[in-house]
Scaffold this motif. Structure first.
Motif, PDB file in Angstrom:
ATOM      1  N   LEU A 228     105.779  11.010 -37.374  1.00  0.00           N
ATOM      2  CA  LEU A 228     106.045  10.034 -36.571  1.00  0.00           C
ATOM      3  C   LEU A 228     105.102   9.531 -35.526  1.00  0.00           C
ATOM      4  N   ARG A 229     103.886  10.119 -35.629  1.00  0.00           N
ATOM      5  CA  ARG A 229     102.730   9.334 -34.568  1.00  0.00           C
ATOM      6  C   ARG A 229     101.953   8.576 -35.422  1.00  0.00           C
ATOM      7  N   GLU A 230     102.184   8.299 -36.818  1.00  0.00           N
ATOM      8  CA  GLU A 230     101.130   7.406 -37.661  1.00  0.00           C
ATOM      9  C   GLU A 230     101.627   5.721 -37.136  1.00  0.00           C
ATOM     10  N   PRO A 231     100.726   5.016 -37.231  1.00  0.00           N
ATOM     11  CA  PRO A 231     101.037   3.527 -36.845  1.00  0.00           C
ATOM     12  C   PRO A 231     101.868   3.038 -38.377  1.00  0.00           C
ATOM     13  N   VAL A 232     102.708   2.176 -37.981  1.00  0.00           N
ATOM     14  CA  VAL A 232     103.422   1.490 -39.110  1.00  0.00           C
ATOM     15  C   VAL A 232     102.550   0.504 -39.670  1.00  0.00           C
ATOM     16  N   PRO A 233     102.066   0.029 -40.938  1.00  0.00           N
ATOM     17  CA  PRO A 233     101.283  -0.925 -41.220  1.00  0.00           C
ATOM     18  C   PRO A 233     101.874  -2.200 -41.244  1.00  0.00           C
ATOM     19  N   GLU A 234     100.998  -3.111 -40.912  1.00  0.00           N
ATOM     20  CA  GLU A 234     101.652  -4.311 -40.529  1.00  0.00           C
ATOM     21  C   GLU A 234     101.420  -5.164 -41.991  1.00  0.00           C
ATOM     22  N   PRO A 235     102.545  -5.881 -42.509  1.00  0.00           N
ATOM     23  CA  PRO A 235     102.383  -6.473 -43.784  1.00  0.00           C
ATOM     24  C   PRO A 235     101.234  -7.440 -43.888  1.00  0.00           C
ATOM     25  N   THR A 236     100.516  -7.451 -44.753  1.00  0.00           N
ATOM     26  CA  THR A 236      99.440  -8.572 -45.047  1.00  0.00           C
ATOM     27  C   THR A 236      99.561  -9.446 -46.160  1.00  0.00           C
ATOM     28  N   GLY A 237      98.459 -10.439 -46.228  1.00  0.00           N
ATOM     29  CA  GLY A 237      98.348 -11.025 -47.567  1.00  0.00           C
ATOM     30  C   GLY A 237      98.643 -12.483 -47.266  1.00  0.00           C
ATOM     31  N   PRO A 238      98.033 -13.417 -48.403  1.00  0.00           N
ATOM     32  CA  PRO A 238      98.165 -14.694 -48.405  1.00  0.00           C
ATOM     33  C   PRO A 238      99.821 -15.307 -48.049  1.00  0.00           C
ATOM     34  N   LEU A 239      99.708 -16.182 -47.357  1.00  0.00           N
ATOM     35  CA  LEU A 239     100.927 -17.077 -47.483  1.00  0.00           C
ATOM     36  C   LEU A 239     100.702 -18.525 -48.035  1.00  0.00           C
ATOM     37  N   ARG A 240     101.099 -18.802 -49.309  1.00  0.00           N
ATOM     38  CA  ARG A 240     100.793 -19.887 -49.963  1.00  0.00           C
ATOM     39  C   ARG A 240     102.160 -20.488 -50.049  1.00  0.00           C
ATOM     40  N   THR A 241     103.307 -20.215 -50.186  1.00  0.00           N
ATOM     41  CA  THR A 241     104.508 -20.939 -50.264  1.00  0.00           C
ATOM     42  C   THR A 241     105.687 -20.245 -49.249  1.00  0.00           C
ATOM     43  N   THR A 242     106.557 -21.094 -49.140  1.00  0.00           N
ATOM     44  CA  THR A 242     107.607 -20.869 -48.073  1.00  0.00           C
ATOM     45  C   THR A 242     108.211 -19.474 -48.724  1.00  0.00           C
ATOM     46  N   GLY A 243     108.221 -19.205 -49.940  1.00  0.00           N
ATOM     47  CA  GLY A 243     108.883 -18.115 -50.679  1.00  0.00           C
ATOM     48  C   GLY A 243     108.082 -16.742 -49.967  1.00  0.00           C
TER      49      GLY A 243
END
Length: 91
Positions: A34-49
């Motif tokens: 419960l004390r661990e951070p929640v990872p933020e989603p990352t990665g390239p954004l190339r399309t609207t999908g």
């Protein structure tokens, strides 16, 4: 009158010294997950999908973080009340 005052003063002196108060801090057990951070989603954004997928991932991460906050709140609230936490479905 003077005798009553002396008796009163003696009683006050005896009760003040009869017991000492000791402060004990209660430290509730908050699980490590419960004390661990929640990872933020990352990665390239190339399309609207990709953007739509990222929005869904961010929403899920926010839900996880809020769930952890709710579980921690349940644990701390139970500790303040002096009872065991009943937080099974709140993670």
């Amino acid at each position: 009158m003077l005798r009553s005052l002396k008796i009163f003063a003696a009683c006050c002196a005896l009760t003040a010294c009869s017991s000492q108060r000791e402060t004990a801090f209660l430290v509730p057990d908050v699980p490590r997950d419960l004390r661990e951070p929640v990872p933020e989603p990352t990665g390239p954004l190339r399309t609207t999908g990709d953007l739509a997928t990222r929005a869904v991932e961010l929403r899920a991460a926010l839900g996880t973080a809020n769930g952890r906050i709710g579980a921690i709140d349940c644990i701390l609230d139970a500790a303040e009340r002096g009872v065991g936490p009943a937080c099974e479905g709140r993670r």
